[in-house]
Design a protein around this motif. Structure first.
Motif, short mmCIF file in Angstrom:
data_model
loop_
_atom_site.label_atom_id
_atom_site.label_comp_id
_atom_site.label_asym_id
_atom_site.label_seq_id
_atom_site.Cartn_x
_atom_site.Cartn_y
_atom_site.Cartn_z
N LEU A 582 18.40 -2.00 9.32
CA LEU A 582 17.46 -1.98 8.21
C LEU A 582 17.48 -0.66 7.44
O LEU A 582 17.57 0.41 8.04
N THR A 583 17.38 -0.77 6.13
CA THR A 583 17.20 0.41 5.28
C THR A 583 16.08 0.13 4.28
O THR A 583 15.70 -1.03 4.06
N SER A 584 15.56 1.19 3.67
CA SER A 584 14.41 1.08 2.76
C SER A 584 14.72 1.52 1.35
O SER A 584 13.98 1.19 0.43
N SER A 585 15.78 2.31 1.18
CA SER A 585 16.11 2.79 -0.16
C SER A 585 17.59 2.58 -0.44
O SER A 585 18.40 2.45 0.49
N ARG A 586 17.93 2.55 -1.71
CA ARG A 586 19.33 2.35 -2.08
C ARG A 586 20.20 3.54 -1.66
O ARG A 586 21.36 3.37 -1.30
N LEU A 587 19.62 4.75 -1.71
CA LEU A 587 20.38 5.93 -1.27
C LEU A 587 20.67 5.85 0.23
O LEU A 587 21.77 6.17 0.68
N LEU A 606 19.06 -4.09 3.09
CA LEU A 606 18.08 -3.38 2.28
C LEU A 606 16.82 -4.26 2.20
O LEU A 606 16.68 -5.10 1.32
N THR A 607 15.92 -4.06 3.14
CA THR A 607 14.74 -4.93 3.27
C THR A 607 13.42 -4.17 3.22
O THR A 607 12.38 -4.74 2.93
N GLY A 608 13.44 -2.86 3.57
CA GLY A 608 12.21 -2.13 3.84
C GLY A 608 11.83 -2.28 5.30
O GLY A 608 12.35 -3.16 6.01
N LEU A 609 10.95 -1.41 5.79
CA LEU A 609 10.57 -1.42 7.20
C LEU A 609 9.36 -2.32 7.43
O LEU A 609 8.39 -2.27 6.67
N SER A 721 10.64 15.49 9.22
CA SER A 721 10.26 14.23 9.85
C SER A 721 10.44 13.04 8.90
O SER A 721 10.10 13.11 7.72
N SER A 722 10.96 11.94 9.46
CA SER A 722 11.05 10.71 8.67
C SER A 722 9.70 10.01 8.57
O SER A 722 9.55 9.05 7.82
N ALA A 723 8.70 10.52 9.31
CA ALA A 723 7.37 9.93 9.27
C ALA A 723 6.73 10.01 7.89
O ALA A 723 5.86 9.21 7.54
N ILE A 724 7.16 10.96 7.09
CA ILE A 724 6.52 11.16 5.78
C ILE A 724 6.74 9.98 4.84
O ILE A 724 6.00 9.80 3.89
N PHE A 725 7.75 9.15 5.11
CA PHE A 725 8.03 8.05 4.19
C PHE A 725 6.95 6.97 4.23
O PHE A 725 6.69 6.32 3.22
N ASP A 726 6.31 6.77 5.37
CA ASP A 726 5.18 5.84 5.44
C ASP A 726 4.05 6.36 4.55
O ASP A 726 3.38 5.59 3.86
N PHE A 727 3.85 7.66 4.59
CA PHE A 727 2.79 8.29 3.80
C PHE A 727 3.11 8.18 2.31
O PHE A 727 2.24 7.89 1.48
N LEU A 728 4.38 8.41 1.97
CA LEU A 728 4.81 8.30 0.57
C LEU A 728 4.70 6.87 0.05
O LEU A 728 4.46 6.65 -1.14
N TYR A 729 4.88 5.92 0.95
CA TYR A 729 4.75 4.51 0.56
C TYR A 729 3.33 4.23 0.03
O TYR A 729 3.12 3.32 -0.77
N LEU A 730 2.36 5.05 0.50
CA LEU A 730 0.97 4.95 0.03
C LEU A 730 0.73 5.79 -1.23
O LEU A 730 -0.40 5.87 -1.71
N ALA A 800 13.27 0.79 -2.49
CA ALA A 800 13.81 -0.41 -3.12
C ALA A 800 12.70 -1.42 -3.39
O ALA A 800 12.77 -2.19 -4.36
N TYR A 801 11.68 -1.41 -2.53
CA TYR A 801 10.55 -2.34 -2.69
C TYR A 801 9.25 -1.57 -2.54
O TYR A 801 9.16 -0.59 -1.80
N ASN A 802 8.22 -2.04 -3.21
CA ASN A 802 6.90 -1.43 -3.11
C ASN A 802 5.85 -2.53 -2.94
O ASN A 802 4.95 -2.67 -3.76
N ASP A 803 6.01 -3.33 -1.89
CA ASP A 803 5.11 -4.46 -1.67
C ASP A 803 4.79 -4.56 -0.18
O ASP A 803 5.05 -3.65 0.58
N ARG A 804 4.26 -5.68 0.24
CA ARG A 804 3.94 -5.93 1.65
C ARG A 804 4.71 -7.14 2.16
O ARG A 804 4.19 -7.95 2.94
N ASN A 805 5.97 -7.26 1.73
CA ASN A 805 6.80 -8.40 2.12
C ASN A 805 8.03 -7.98 2.92
O ASN A 805 9.03 -8.69 2.95
N ASN A 806 7.97 -6.81 3.54
CA ASN A 806 9.13 -6.29 4.28
C ASN A 806 9.48 -7.17 5.48
O ASN A 806 10.65 -7.46 5.73
N CYS A 807 8.47 -7.58 6.25
CA CYS A 807 8.72 -8.46 7.40
C CYS A 807 9.36 -9.77 6.96
O CYS A 807 10.29 -10.27 7.62
N ARG A 808 8.88 -10.32 5.86
CA ARG A 808 9.42 -11.58 5.36
C ARG A 808 10.89 -11.44 5.01
O ARG A 808 11.71 -12.31 5.32
N ARG A 809 11.27 -10.32 4.37
CA ARG A 809 12.67 -10.10 4.00
C ARG A 809 13.54 -9.96 5.24
O ARG A 809 14.66 -10.47 5.28
#
Length: 818
Positions: A582-587, A606-609, A721-730, A800-809
């Motif tokens: 799984l990846t979250s961004s195009r980069l 490319l689905t998001g976490l 830390s990669s933990a900051i990406f959850d925070f940035l998602y907000l 790549a996505y800014n929604d709440r459908n990551n699990c679905r993807r």
């Protein structure tokens, strides 16, 4: 020479581990050499580097019967004891009379024969030997009997190398008391005697395990009349590259090549090293599709230049050229880091025709128009077959794959039931119970697969049970399917086990249970947030009977975070062969398609976490510091778990964050703007919290789930830390603390620099000292901790996505897998 048989034949001397009866001979010396006053005892696995007279001239203390060197290995075991090393119980129960930091090695001894005999009778020795179950019988007994009668010698007279186990440089630096560590490292630079005291002898192990000390052995071995025999033994566990390095290094001759009619021979001086056809080949991944066979693997070559070499898979009379690429696993030797061996990867796509009943497939190399068949083929852990168990086979897409020596044999006209019965017979004929059990398990599985109509998916999380695994499991349970049956896998030792088991009754499996192994063999695959070998192969080296079943399972890596660094060493395709990553961004997606990872677009998703779906807002005006862990500040503790080192307070990590937490200017600003300063340490470094509190509790320690921390915090200060990406998602602001950038990326930690440049691509200001960080932080507090437009744009463009459908993807991508 003294024949010892008459003295030992009536004695019951226990022999343990790999030690022989000869270990006890040194204990007889004071009683058999009564005409002498003093002796030096030496083991046979050592090199005397300096004049032995220097050791002889050392005067023992008046109360001593022996002179010996402290055992750096046992001191290390005592200070870092875990379940895989000498357990603490052994020191506390068996060696209770001995101060562990004064435990000595008996391989080099100065013995006052007369005084020893006067103080210790042979009856005492023999009685002590019989009293307990000793791990190192003669050595332990000498330590007990001589505990207050020993003169401790400098480590230079019994200098031991590093090993593959506990005695590695990092552990010695961090865990051995400083006074003994200094003596050891001083001895290494000027040894008097080098003692190869453990399994890892230079004639058995790679010269690079500890080149500095193994070098002494080979310098002398090359001049020895036994060199031919030493090399003959060494060849059994030595790569061709290492062998050539040893000869070139110590004979001062250069390697040359000689072309034969069907091979290339490598020669150094008058010595024949080997031939190209014997370079090790490993088939890592074998896939059978409807119209093609895909074989991926590696070849360990002696030469780095591939310009005149081509590799082919010969399938009957067809020659299929292999794609060749660097595996970045070169063999490097010596202090000067000489590259002697080149590991290349290869991939062959072999077209198949169902009208052809049998394919005989073999790897060959063409050099200077000479065809050379590779004759040293082995099979990697993901290969569906190997050559260990006769009759083993793999069935897929209407083909049966077997092994015949160095050939892969593929048949299109077969009866699967016939192969299975033959294979079960082979398993039953073997003596070991594990193979008979495997045969019964295979029969059970064939029955259960007919009963169970739904696909079984195993889902696992990290030890916190609050990551992508748990998020995806909750999604699956909330979207019950007629086609999938999901189970959550965790350790029964996890502190959340009882809570989770009671909440998800009948849906939790433990790694420790037999049911887990059965369900894993029944399942279609594992879906995990962290890589765990048990979810790919829970049988370890006993997986041979299940290789075909394990190869058909899929492994989906949900990931632990967003990758911005180069993690190819631990996350490349050949580490765990995921079907989905799984990846979250195009980069991030593009970086994982880079050459060091070896993935294709089929494996990178490319689905998001999944855990992004569960993020929420509940701001409490918290300014939270969340640093990542540091591998170089960790050690294995006495409970077998990682913990911080004793010198933690001297580290740059502690000094920086301690200064930040207690900065007067920051403390005043936090109160003035009505914020709370918080600290959330990485779980591996949680034990260090007390060190930060010693200067006063000027901060709030946060211990809840990471999701709650992100929700409650208005701004986060982190480092790498990669933990900051959850925070940035907000869409909240962050600041980077890069005070130890050079140290962190020097190789001391497990990261290498990746595609992400914090200054150019980062999502907040980068600070290198406490003062500048405090000033910028105060600016943010003045503005209500708002994410600046500049960084908001970067965040929006990053994900790549800014929604709440990551699990679905993720679910839809898994369903696409055949």
């Amino acid at each position: 020479f003294i024949d010892m048989l008459p003295y030992i034949k009536n004695l019951n001397l226990p022999v343990v581990n790999y030690y022989s009866i000869e270990i006890y001979f040194r204990l007889f010396m004071p009683y058999l050499l009564s005409e002498y006053e003093k002796a030096i005892y030496l083991d046979s696995d050592l090199v005397v580097v300096q004049n032995i007279a220097l050791l002889w001239e050392i005067e023992l203390e008046p109360t001593s019967v022996i002179g010996a060197v402290r055992d750096i290995g046992m001191i290390l075991h005592y200070n870092t004891t875990g379940k895989e090393y000498v357990p603490m119980e052994y020191f506390e129960d068996v060696l209770s009379e001995v101060n562990a930091n004064n435990y000595f090695n008996s391989g080099v001894l100065i013995i006052n024969l007369k005084k020893f005999k006067e103080n210790i009778s042979f009856e005492q020795i023999y009685t002590t030997i019989s009293q307990k179950q000793w791990k190192f019988p003669d050595q332990d007994v000498l330590n007990v009997l001589c505990k207050e009668k020993t003169t401790f010698l400098s480590n230079k007279w019994n200098t031991v190398p590093y090993t593959t186990g506990n005695r590695i440089i990092e552990n010695i630096l961090m865990d051995v008391p400083e006074i003994y560590g200094k003596d050891y490292f001083s001895a290494r630079s000027n040894p008097g005697i080098v003692h190869y005291a453990m399994w890892e002898k230079p004639w058995k192990y790679k010269i690079n395990l500890d080149f500095e000390l193994f070098d002494y052995f080979w310098r002398i071995a090359v001049k020895s009349p036994y060199f031919t025999q030493i090399i003959k033994n060494k060849k059994r566990n030595c790569s061709l590259a290492e062998l050539v390095f040893i000869f070139e290094q110590y004979t001062q001759k250069q390697m040359s090549k000689k072309y034969g009619c069907d091979d290339i021979h490598y020669i150094v001086g008058k010595w024949w090293m080997g031939k190209l056809s014997n370079c090790p080949v490993k088939y890592d991944i074998i896939k059978i599709k409807e119209h093609e066979l895909i074989v991926e693997g590696s070849i360990k070559l002696l030469e780095s230049g591939l310009e005149d070499m081509d590799f082919y898979m010969k399938a009957n009379e067809n020659m299929i050229k292999c794609k060749i690429f660097d595996r970045y696993e070169d063999e490097i030797f010596g202090i000067e880091n000489r590259t002697m061996g080149k590991t290349i990867g290869f991939k062959a796509v072999i077209p198949l025709d169902k009208t052809v009943e049998v394919y005989q497939i073999r790897l060959l190399c063409i050099v200077e128009n000479v065809q050379i068949f590779m004759g040293c083929v082995n099979y990697g852990r993901f290969s569906p077959i190997d050559k260990v168990i006769c009759g083993q086979y793999y069935e897929s897409n209407g083909y049966i794959l077997t092994v015949n020596k160095n050939n892969l044999v593929l048949k299109s006209n077969f009866q699967k039931i016939k192969h299975e019965i033959q294979y079960l017979k082979e398993l039953w004929k073997r003596k070991e119970k594990k193979y008979k059990k495997a045969g019964l398990v295979r029969i059970l599985l064939s029955i259960l697969k007919k009963i169970e109509k739904r696909q079984i998916w195993l889902i696992a999380d990290n030890f916190l049970m609050d990551d992508n695994g748990m998020a995806f499991f909750k999604f699956m349970e909330g979207n019950d399917s007629k086609y999938q049956k999901t189970y959550l896998v965790m350790s029964k030792n996890n502190e959340k086990y009882r809570e989770i088991k009671s909440k998800w009754k009948g849906k939790v499996l433990t790694y420790e249970s037999k049911l887990f192994k059965i369900m894993l063999l029944l399942s279609k695959g594992s879906i995990t947030s962290v890589y765990d070998k048990r979810l790919i192969n829970p049988f370890g080296f006993d997986n041979g009977a299940y290789r075909d079943i394990l190869a058909d399972r899929k492994h989906i890596f949900l990931q632990h975070g967003v990758i911005t660094q180069d993690l190819s060493r631990e996350h490349n395709k050949y580490c765990y062969n995921p079907s989905g990553f799984l990846t979250s961004s195009r980069l991030e997606y593009q970086s994982l398609l880079g050459e060091k990872y070896f993935y294709t677009e089929n494996e990178i998703w490319l689905t998001g976490l999944p855990r992004f779906d569960l993020l929420y807002h509940d701001e409490k005006r918290y300014i939270t510091i969340i640093p990542t862990w540091r591998a170089y500040l960790m050690k294995v503790g006495k409970n077998g778990k990682k913990q911080i080192t004793e010198n933690f307070k001297q580290s740059n990590f502690f000094k920086f964050y301690n200064a930040l937490l207690h900065d007067e200017k920051l403390q005043k600003a936090v109160k003035f703007y009505n914020y709370t300063l918080c600290l959330r340490l990485h779980p591996l470094m949680k034990d260090s919290i007390d060190a930060f509190k010693e200067s006063g509790e000027s901060f709030l320690e946060l211990n809840g789930s990471y999701r709650d921390v992100y929700a409650q915090s208005d701004l986060i200060i982190s480092d790498y830390s990669s933990a900051i990406f959850d925070f940035l998602y907000l869409r909240k602001p962050i600041l980077y603390a890069h005070f130890d950038k050079e140290e962190f990326f020097s190789g001391a930690h497990c990261y290498d620099k990746g595609y992400h440049d914090y200054e150019q691509d980062g999502f907040g200001e980068v600070c290198y000292d406490v003062e500048s960080l405090v000033d910028i932080l105060i600016e943010y507090m003045k503005d209500g901790c708002q994410l600046k437009d500049k960084y908001r744009d970067r965040v929006d463009n990053f994900f790549a996505y800014n929604d709440r459908n990551n699990c679905r993807r993720v679910y839809e991508k898994i369903k696409e897998l055949k």
